[in-house]
Design a protein around this motif. Structure first.
Motif, PDB file in Angstrom:
ATOM      1  N   LEU A 124     -21.836 -12.284  39.836  1.00 16.18           N
ATOM      2  CA  LEU A 124     -21.134 -13.700  39.647  1.00 16.18           C
ATOM      3  C   LEU A 124     -23.188 -14.854  39.651  1.00 16.18           C
ATOM      4  N   ALA A 125     -23.769 -14.427  39.662  1.00 16.28           N
ATOM      5  CA  ALA A 125     -24.701 -15.071  39.500  1.00 16.28           C
ATOM      6  C   ALA A 125     -25.158 -15.339  36.927  1.00 16.28           C
ATOM      7  N   ARG A 126     -24.477 -14.773  36.821  1.00 14.44           N
ATOM      8  CA  ARG A 126     -24.231 -14.585  35.617  1.00 14.44           C
ATOM      9  C   ARG A 126     -24.372 -15.785  35.030  1.00 14.44           C
ATOM     10  N   PRO A 127     -24.960 -16.927  34.045  1.00  8.43           N
ATOM     11  CA  PRO A 127     -24.141 -17.938  33.506  1.00  8.43           C
ATOM     12  C   PRO A 127     -22.662 -18.056  32.554  1.00  8.43           C
ATOM     13  N   ASN A 128     -21.957 -16.838  32.194  1.00 10.73           N
ATOM     14  CA  ASN A 128     -21.781 -17.177  31.757  1.00 10.73           C
ATOM     15  C   ASN A 128     -20.092 -16.693  32.310  1.00 10.73           C
ATOM     16  N   TYR A 129     -20.262 -16.543  34.018  1.00 11.38           N
ATOM     17  CA  TYR A 129     -19.312 -16.089  34.941  1.00 11.38           C
ATOM     18  C   TYR A 129     -18.453 -17.034  34.863  1.00 11.38           C
ATOM     19  N   ARG A 130     -17.046 -16.993  34.972  1.00  6.30           N
ATOM     20  CA  ARG A 130     -16.041 -17.656  35.091  1.00  6.30           C
ATOM     21  C   ARG A 130     -15.241 -18.023  36.533  1.00  6.30           C
ATOM     22  N   CYS A 131     -14.935 -18.568  37.252  1.00  7.37           N
ATOM     23  CA  CYS A 131     -14.946 -17.668  38.716  1.00  7.37           C
ATOM     24  C   CYS A 131     -12.918 -17.677  38.609  1.00  7.37           C
ATOM     25  N   VAL A 132     -12.681 -16.768  38.792  1.00  4.88           N
ATOM     26  CA  VAL A 132     -11.251 -16.497  39.200  1.00  4.88           C
ATOM     27  C   VAL A 132     -10.792 -15.527  40.489  1.00  4.88           C
ATOM     28  N   PRO A 133     -10.430 -16.013  41.619  1.00  5.33           N
ATOM     29  CA  PRO A 133      -9.586 -15.378  42.635  1.00  5.33           C
ATOM     30  C   PRO A 133      -9.685 -13.726  42.499  1.00  5.33           C
ATOM     31  N   LEU A 134     -10.882 -12.689  43.097  1.00  5.37           N
ATOM     32  CA  LEU A 134     -10.755 -11.495  42.860  1.00  5.37           C
ATOM     33  C   LEU A 134      -9.755 -10.950  43.942  1.00  5.37           C
ATOM     34  N   PRO A 342       0.235 -17.813  48.571  1.00  8.16           N
ATOM     35  CA  PRO A 342      -0.647 -19.156  47.741  1.00  8.16           C
ATOM     36  C   PRO A 342      -1.594 -19.542  46.892  1.00  8.16           C
ATOM     37  N   ALA A 343      -1.967 -20.477  46.856  1.00  4.49           N
ATOM     38  CA  ALA A 343      -2.438 -20.775  45.217  1.00  4.49           C
ATOM     39  C   ALA A 343      -4.417 -20.298  46.135  1.00  4.49           C
ATOM     40  N   LEU A 344      -5.179 -19.540  45.411  1.00 11.35           N
ATOM     41  CA  LEU A 344      -7.088 -19.823  45.755  1.00 11.35           C
ATOM     42  C   LEU A 344      -7.622 -21.179  45.260  1.00 11.35           C
ATOM     43  N   ASP A 345      -8.179 -21.390  46.254  1.00  5.98           N
ATOM     44  CA  ASP A 345      -9.493 -22.519  45.256  1.00  5.98           C
ATOM     45  C   ASP A 345     -10.341 -22.257  44.809  1.00  5.98           C
ATOM     46  N   THR A 346     -10.327 -22.647  44.030  1.00  5.82           N
ATOM     47  CA  THR A 346     -11.451 -21.927  42.646  1.00  5.82           C
ATOM     48  C   THR A 346     -12.896 -22.980  41.987  1.00  5.82           C
ATOM     49  N   GLY A 347     -12.620 -24.146  42.548  1.00  7.04           N
ATOM     50  CA  GLY A 347     -13.714 -25.685  42.564  1.00  7.04           C
ATOM     51  C   GLY A 347     -14.777 -25.266  43.528  1.00  7.04           C
ATOM     52  N   GLN A 348     -14.293 -24.882  44.930  1.00 13.97           N
ATOM     53  CA  GLN A 348     -15.971 -24.389  45.573  1.00 13.97           C
ATOM     54  C   GLN A 348     -16.825 -23.361  45.265  1.00 13.97           C
ATOM     55  N   PHE A 349     -16.244 -22.840  44.456  1.00 18.92           N
ATOM     56  CA  PHE A 349     -17.427 -21.804  44.424  1.00 18.92           C
ATOM     57  C   PHE A 349     -18.658 -21.974  43.455  1.00 18.92           C
ATOM     58  N   THR A 350     -19.477 -21.190  44.620  1.00 19.62           N
ATOM     59  CA  THR A 350     -20.881 -21.928  44.709  1.00 19.62           C
ATOM     60  C   THR A 350     -21.919 -21.046  43.745  1.00 19.62           C
ATOM     61  N   PRO A 351     -22.439 -20.484  42.487  1.00 15.83           N
ATOM     62  CA  PRO A 351     -23.183 -19.291  42.274  1.00 15.83           C
ATOM     63  C   PRO A 351     -24.199 -19.013  43.337  1.00 15.83           C
ATOM     64  N   PRO A 352     -24.328 -17.639  43.626  1.00 17.35           N
ATOM     65  CA  PRO A 352     -25.687 -16.985  44.032  1.00 17.35           C
ATOM     66  C   PRO A 352     -27.291 -17.339  42.839  1.00 17.35           C
ATOM     67  N   ARG A 353     -28.431 -17.837  43.763  1.00 18.75           N
ATOM     68  CA  ARG A 353     -28.895 -17.440  42.608  1.00 18.75           C
ATOM     69  C   ARG A 353     -29.726 -16.463  42.023  1.00 18.75           C
ATOM     70  N   LYS A 354     -30.557 -16.145  41.004  1.00 13.51           N
ATOM     71  CA  LYS A 354     -30.599 -14.772  40.175  1.00 13.51           C
ATOM     72  C   LYS A 354     -31.941 -15.160  40.881  1.00 13.51           C
ATOM     73  N   PRO A 355     -31.967 -13.542  41.253  1.00 17.16           N
ATOM     74  CA  PRO A 355     -32.716 -12.914  41.532  1.00 17.16           C
ATOM     75  C   PRO A 355     -34.243 -13.199  41.059  1.00 17.16           C
ATOM     76  N   SER A 356     -35.040 -13.457  41.449  1.00 17.15           N
ATOM     77  CA  SER A 356     -36.171 -13.929  41.358  1.00 17.15           C
ATOM     78  C   SER A 356     -38.415 -12.926  41.724  1.00 17.15           C
ATOM     79  N   PRO A 357     -38.609 -12.800  40.185  1.00 16.91           N
ATOM     80  CA  PRO A 357     -39.847 -12.014  41.249  1.00 16.91           C
ATOM     81  C   PRO A 357     -40.628 -11.968  41.815  1.00 16.91           C
ATOM     82  N   GLN A 358     -40.119 -13.848  41.987  1.00 10.65           N
ATOM     83  CA  GLN A 358     -41.628 -14.275  42.655  1.00 10.65           C
ATOM     84  C   GLN A 358     -40.422 -14.789  44.558  1.00 10.65           C
TER      85      GLN A 358
END
Length: 362
Positions: A124-134, A342-358
């Motif tokens: 989900l954190a990938r920059p090119n991820y496109r949100c669709v209902p899972l 029902p259609a599910l709302d994809t507009g609320q998706f907030t990508p997780p932060r990518k894991p950081s070594p810091q």
């Protein structure tokens, strides 16, 4: 099927009755009677089959498809194999890829993807991820009995909750109520829907066909609880099988509507690959008087074969009997006032932060 391979009796608590060989099997085992006593009597006296679970580390967790017959284009399956043991399960042949039997191995040799949540977060954190209902648990049930111990589905759902990612569930288990604390708040935001597969209202038939799934009345109660909590609930009459459960079509839809379901669908029995052997074996053991008639009707709906995988007809079949079922469903659907899923709302998706070594210092 070779006479030497025919199962002689159902196995209590299991849907399949034998270790049907997978289509990729390099070697196969055969039981032979050496004249000193029936091999089948020996098998009958053996200890009950125990469920074995192997923990595995998945390399990826989101599966994608472009099938025109399936509304969901992406899914997450926390487990491989399914202890519910539904004899009709279209996913059984997938165990052949593991060099295991789509028969008894599918319901006794299970695999838990214990890193599913970790992989999901990364994908989900990938920059090119496109949100669709899972869709959770399309291939095997996310709430099969081993979920109580492994909680893989719960961990996946926690990631979806944290990222406001929409998803749908299809299950035969009342165990979904355990996660109502996550599901109900997401449902209020248009992020989740739940559907129950209800094959029959007859407890005896259910115990034969889907021996470790929740009883029909337990599914209906769970449906009502979810509906009362504001969760959109649907019902799938799946699979619909001629001369086995097709007469219950309207009764199942009515019962589901009475318990809060607002959408409905159905799927005809599908028998891909080795599943046709598992099914024929079960049918002969439980309904020998009508087995030939059942298979005749199935073949009438599948172009003269046990199964036709053609897009557009594989879920509904063809021919007069399939048309009759479709007309009955459509009439009951209108009468009971079912709507669309029902259609599910994809507009609320907030990508997780990518894991950081810091870590999370900032």
């Amino acid at each position: 099927m070779d006479d030497a391979r025919k199962a002689q009796a159902p196995i209590k608590g299991r849907g399949a009755a034998s270790h049907v060989d997978g289509r990729y099997a390099v070697t196969v085992a055969r039981g032979e009677d050496d004249g000193w006593g029936s091999v089948y009597e020996d098998l009958a006296d053996a200890a009950p089959l125990q469920t074995q679970v192997t923990e595995e580390r998945a390399r990826s967790i989101i599966s994608r498809n472009d099938s025109p017959d399936i509304a969901q284009s992406a899914s997450v399956n926390p487990y491989r194999g399914c202890e519910h043991g539904c004899v009709y399960c279209f996913a059984r042949p997938s165990h052949a890829y593991l060099d295991l039997s789509p028969g008894l191995d599918f319901e006794t040799r299970l695999f838990a993807k214990t890193n599913a949540a970790e992989r999901l977060q990364a994908e989900l954190a990938r920059p090119n991820y496109r949100c669709v209902p899972l869709a959770l648990g399309i291939n095997t049930d996310s709430y099969q009995p081993i979920e109580r111990r492994y909680r893989v589905t719960r961990s996946v759902m926690e990631v979806l909750h944290a990222t406001s990612h929409p998803f749908s569930l299809l299950t035969k288990s009342a165990g979904v109520l355990r996660d109502l604390d996550l599901i109900a708040p997401m449902a209020r935001r248009g992020l989740v829907s739940v559907a129950f597969s209800v094959t029959t209202l007859d407890n005896h038939l259910s115990a034969r066909m889907e021996p470790r799934a929740a009883a029909p009345h337990a599914r209906l109660r769970a449906m009502k609880t979810l509906s009362d909590a504001g969760v959109p609930v649907g019902v799938m009459v799946a699979p619909t099988i001629p001369m086995i459960n097709d007469r219950e079509l309207e009764q199942i839809l009515e019962a589901a509507r009475d318990h809060g379901a607002t959408s409905a669908g159905y799927v005809l029995l599908r028998l891909p690959h080795e599943l046709t052997q598992v099914w024929r074996e079960w049918l002969q053991l439980h309904y020998p008087d009508r087995a030939a008639h059942v298979m005749s009707l199935i073949q009438q709906m599948r172009g003269g074969k046990d199964y036709d995988s053609t897009f557009g007809s594989r879920m509904r079949g063809e021919g007069p009997f399939a048309q009759l079922i479709a007309q009955r469903f459509a009439k009951a659907h209108r009468r009971l006032g079912f709507g669309r899923y029902p259609a599910l709302d994809t507009g609320q998706f907030t990508p997780p932060r990518k894991p950081s070594p810091q870590g999370e210092l900032f």
